[in-house]
Scaffold this motif. Structure first.
Motif, mmCIF file in Angstrom:
data_model
loop_
_atom_site.group_PDB
_atom_site.id
_atom_site.type_symbol
_atom_site.label_atom_id
_atom_site.label_comp_id
_atom_site.label_asym_id
_atom_site.label_seq_id
_atom_site.Cartn_x
_atom_site.Cartn_y
_atom_site.Cartn_z
ATOM 1 N N VAL A 113 0.952 -1.151 0.076
ATOM 2 C CA VAL A 113 -0.117 -0.046 0.074
ATOM 3 C C VAL A 113 0.801 1.368 -0.057
ATOM 4 C CG1 VAL A 113 -1.760 1.305 1.301
ATOM 5 C CG2 VAL A 113 -2.047 -1.160 1.229
ATOM 6 N N THR A 114 1.989 1.302 1.010
ATOM 7 C CA THR A 114 2.788 2.448 0.976
ATOM 8 C C THR A 114 3.310 2.799 -0.396
ATOM 9 O OG1 THR A 114 3.395 1.829 3.148
ATOM 10 C CG2 THR A 114 4.732 3.231 2.016
ATOM 11 N N GLN A 115 4.249 1.891 -1.119
ATOM 12 C CA GLN A 115 4.716 2.177 -2.143
ATOM 13 C C GLN A 115 3.717 2.377 -3.480
ATOM 14 O OE1 GLN A 115 7.272 2.276 -0.344
ATOM 15 N NE2 GLN A 115 8.685 1.400 -1.749
ATOM 16 N N ARG A 116 2.550 1.727 -3.575
ATOM 17 C CA ARG A 116 1.745 2.083 -4.678
ATOM 18 C C ARG A 116 1.188 3.417 -4.661
ATOM 19 N NH1 ARG A 116 0.607 -1.984 -8.181
ATOM 20 N NH2 ARG A 116 1.624 -3.859 -7.634
ATOM 21 N N ASN A 117 0.935 3.752 -3.021
ATOM 22 C CA ASN A 117 0.521 5.426 -2.758
ATOM 23 C C ASN A 117 1.375 6.216 -3.290
ATOM 24 O OD1 ASN A 117 -2.148 4.385 -1.717
ATOM 25 N ND2 ASN A 117 -1.406 4.740 0.670
ATOM 26 N N LYS A 118 2.682 5.939 -3.166
ATOM 27 C CA LYS A 118 3.574 6.881 -3.590
ATOM 28 C C LYS A 118 3.557 7.054 -5.312
ATOM 29 C CE LYS A 118 7.084 5.722 -0.037
ATOM 30 N NZ LYS A 118 8.167 4.976 0.345
ATOM 31 N N LEU A 119 3.520 5.649 -5.760
ATOM 32 C CA LEU A 119 3.374 5.931 -7.234
ATOM 33 C C LEU A 119 2.242 6.683 -7.906
ATOM 34 C CD1 LEU A 119 4.814 2.055 -8.093
ATOM 35 C CD2 LEU A 119 5.808 4.402 -8.774
ATOM 36 N N LYS A 120 1.058 6.335 -7.092
ATOM 37 C CA LYS A 120 -0.003 7.084 -7.533
ATOM 38 C C LYS A 120 0.117 8.540 -7.195
ATOM 39 C CE LYS A 120 -3.476 3.313 -6.148
ATOM 40 N NZ LYS A 120 -4.403 2.814 -5.334
ATOM 41 N N SER A 121 0.459 9.012 -6.114
ATOM 42 C CA SER A 121 0.758 10.524 -5.835
ATOM 43 C C SER A 121 1.771 11.199 -6.916
ATOM 44 C CB SER A 121 1.469 10.695 -4.594
ATOM 45 O OG SER A 121 0.405 10.209 -3.264
ATOM 46 N N LEU A 122 2.808 10.494 -7.166
ATOM 47 C CA LEU A 122 3.770 10.852 -8.293
ATOM 48 C C LEU A 122 3.123 11.070 -9.784
ATOM 49 C CD1 LEU A 122 7.010 8.920 -7.034
ATOM 50 C CD2 LEU A 122 6.570 11.363 -6.898
ATOM 51 N N GLY A 123 1.965 10.367 -9.943
ATOM 52 C CA GLY A 123 1.143 10.250 -11.058
ATOM 53 C C GLY A 123 1.836 9.572 -12.346
ATOM 54 N N ILE A 124 2.688 8.254 -11.646
ATOM 55 C CA ILE A 124 3.269 7.497 -12.612
ATOM 56 C C ILE A 124 2.908 5.922 -12.316
ATOM 57 C CG2 ILE A 124 5.219 9.150 -12.908
ATOM 58 C CD1 ILE A 124 6.898 7.512 -10.879
ATOM 59 N N LEU A 125 1.746 5.743 -11.730
ATOM 60 C CA LEU A 125 1.544 4.351 -11.762
ATOM 61 C C LEU A 125 1.445 3.629 -12.953
ATOM 62 C CD1 LEU A 125 1.090 1.932 -9.544
ATOM 63 C CD2 LEU A 125 -1.506 2.873 -9.369
ATOM 64 N N ASN A 126 0.533 4.298 -13.899
ATOM 65 C CA ASN A 126 0.412 3.692 -14.954
ATOM 66 C C ASN A 126 1.148 3.421 -16.260
ATOM 67 O OD1 ASN A 126 -2.368 3.354 -13.945
ATOM 68 N ND2 ASN A 126 -3.065 5.143 -14.617
ATOM 69 N N ILE A 127 2.408 3.937 -15.961
ATOM 70 C CA ILE A 127 3.705 3.943 -17.064
ATOM 71 C C ILE A 127 4.418 2.639 -16.801
ATOM 72 C CG2 ILE A 127 3.558 6.541 -17.431
ATOM 73 C CD1 ILE A 127 6.408 6.229 -16.013
ATOM 74 N N PHE A 128 4.101 2.074 -15.593
ATOM 75 C CA PHE A 128 5.220 0.706 -15.427
ATOM 76 C C PHE A 128 4.302 -0.662 -15.666
ATOM 77 C CE2 PHE A 128 6.798 4.168 -12.728
ATOM 78 C CZ PHE A 128 8.257 4.082 -13.124
ATOM 79 N N SER A 129 4.890 -1.484 -16.514
ATOM 80 C CA SER A 129 4.202 -2.503 -17.056
ATOM 81 C C SER A 129 4.267 -3.642 -15.907
ATOM 82 C CB SER A 129 4.925 -3.179 -18.215
ATOM 83 O OG SER A 129 4.731 -2.054 -19.270
ATOM 84 N N ASP A 130 5.418 -3.617 -15.246
ATOM 85 C CA ASP A 130 5.537 -4.521 -13.828
ATOM 86 C C ASP A 130 6.081 -4.047 -12.925
ATOM 87 O OD1 ASP A 130 5.444 -7.495 -15.620
ATOM 88 O OD2 ASP A 130 6.335 -6.096 -16.714
ATOM 89 N N ILE A 131 5.429 -4.198 -11.552
ATOM 90 C CA ILE A 131 5.855 -3.677 -10.395
ATOM 91 C C ILE A 131 6.243 -4.677 -9.434
ATOM 92 C CG2 ILE A 131 5.192 -1.974 -8.687
ATOM 93 C CD1 ILE A 131 3.289 -0.541 -10.628
ATOM 94 N N ILE A 132 7.249 -4.946 -9.169
ATOM 95 C CA ILE A 132 7.771 -5.748 -7.987
ATOM 96 C C ILE A 132 7.884 -5.018 -6.803
ATOM 97 C CG2 ILE A 132 9.555 -7.607 -7.365
ATOM 98 C CD1 ILE A 132 7.823 -8.243 -9.702
ATOM 99 N N ILE A 133 7.173 -5.316 -5.848
ATOM 100 C CA ILE A 133 7.157 -4.763 -4.511
ATOM 101 C C ILE A 133 7.530 -5.939 -3.549
ATOM 102 C CG2 ILE A 133 6.062 -3.618 -2.617
ATOM 103 C CD1 ILE A 133 4.656 -1.821 -4.918
ATOM 104 N N SER A 134 8.420 -5.891 -2.627
ATOM 105 C CA SER A 134 8.762 -6.994 -1.835
ATOM 106 C C SER A 134 7.755 -7.640 -1.006
ATOM 107 C CB SER A 134 9.961 -6.627 -0.905
ATOM 108 O OG SER A 134 9.606 -5.549 -0.053
ATOM 109 N N GLU A 135 6.769 -6.873 -0.429
ATOM 110 C CA GLU A 135 5.857 -7.519 0.373
ATOM 111 C C GLU A 135 5.133 -8.263 -0.471
ATOM 112 O OE1 GLU A 135 3.016 -5.740 3.797
ATOM 113 O OE2 GLU A 135 2.205 -5.272 1.880
ATOM 114 N N GLU A 136 4.681 -7.870 -1.722
ATOM 115 C CA GLU A 136 3.843 -8.765 -2.618
ATOM 116 C C GLU A 136 4.560 -9.811 -3.283
ATOM 117 O OE1 GLU A 136 1.623 -4.624 -4.122
ATOM 118 O OE2 GLU A 136 2.572 -5.851 -5.560
ATOM 119 N N PHE A 137 6.012 -9.756 -3.377
ATOM 120 C CA PHE A 137 6.637 -10.497 -4.335
ATOM 121 C C PHE A 137 7.338 -11.661 -3.354
ATOM 122 C CE2 PHE A 137 10.373 -11.913 -7.076
ATOM 123 C CZ PHE A 137 9.574 -12.432 -8.156
ATOM 124 N N GLY A 138 7.330 -11.606 -2.150
ATOM 125 C CA GLY A 138 8.010 -12.390 -1.202
ATOM 126 C C GLY A 138 9.594 -12.243 -0.987
#
Length: 221
Positions: A113-138
């Motif tokens: 949630v923290t990292q995705r909130n950052k990407l949303k606030s920066l306005g760049i979430l949708n330009i990344f095809s793949d997002i590997i975040i450690s909590e999600e990826f393991g």
């Protein structure tokens, strides 16, 4: 110019934006919530001063107001919608990269949630095809799996990894023969400092000052 053989993978904190800006935003969110919930006014300047002096800001709050618990503070800090942004010039250069290469990706340690909130606030979430975040990826950097994911999904591509933390960002992509690029900590504001002696395998192949310099590097390599 279109370069469909290139994939650029970014770190997030202190690479695409300054993590100190998230910290400042988090402190402001704490001040607002504590005022609302407890009618207590904290000093933003004091919190910042304590941070730069190496004090434990959260424990200081709890010391003065023991009825405020740590989980309350951490949840507000971690999960608030941050007031952070990219400079317009760097945002333009990042979107230019998005248009001219095959794909952009993220490998970042942290909470989903923290990292995705950052990407949303920066306005760049949708330009990344793949997002590997450690909590999600393991797994966290420098785990090989975080990088191999991209090689398996996109075979026969040229990979770049762009980061800032010399202790964990570059050693694995260097082993994989990716092109590694470090974003310089020009003002010495980064959470993880770059001014320590470390072996060559931990260092990026190239250093740049900002995203726009990265754009020039990508075009010319």
């Amino acid at each position: 110019m279109i370069m469909k053989d290139k994939i650029i993978i970014f770190d997030l904190d202190d690479t695409l934006y300054k993590e100190i800006d998230f910290l400042k935003s988090g402190y402001k969110a704490l001040i607002k919530s504590i005022k609302y919930d407890y009618n207590i006014e904290l000093s933003y300047d004091l919190l910042i001063k304590e941070y730069f002096e190496g004090e434990n800001v959260f424990q200081n709050i709890i010391y003065h107001y023991p009825f405020i618990n740590l989980d309350y503070l951490l949840n507000i800090y971690r999960y608030h919608n941050p007031d952070i942004k990219l400079p317009q010039k760097e945002l333009y250069c990042l979107k230019k990269l998005y248009k001219i290469v095959f794909s952009l990706g993220i490998i970042s340690d942290g909470r989903s949630v923290t990292q995705r909130n950052k990407l949303k606030s920066l306005g760049i979430l949708n330009i990344f095809s793949d997002i590997i975040i450690s909590e999600e990826f393991g797994s966290e950097k420098p785990a090989l799996e975080n990088y191999i994911y991209f090689e398996k999904k996109y075979p026969k591509k040229t990979f770049y990894y762009v980061g800032d933390n010399i202790l964990k960002d570059f050693i694995t992509p260097n082993k994989l023969k990716w092109i590694t690029v470090g974003i310089k900590d020009i003002n010495n504001y980064n959470i993880h400092k770059q001014s320590c002696n470390i072996s060559r395998e931990y260092l990026p192949k190239y250093w740049v000052d900002n995203i726009c310099d990265l754009l020039s590097l990508i075009i010319n390599t």
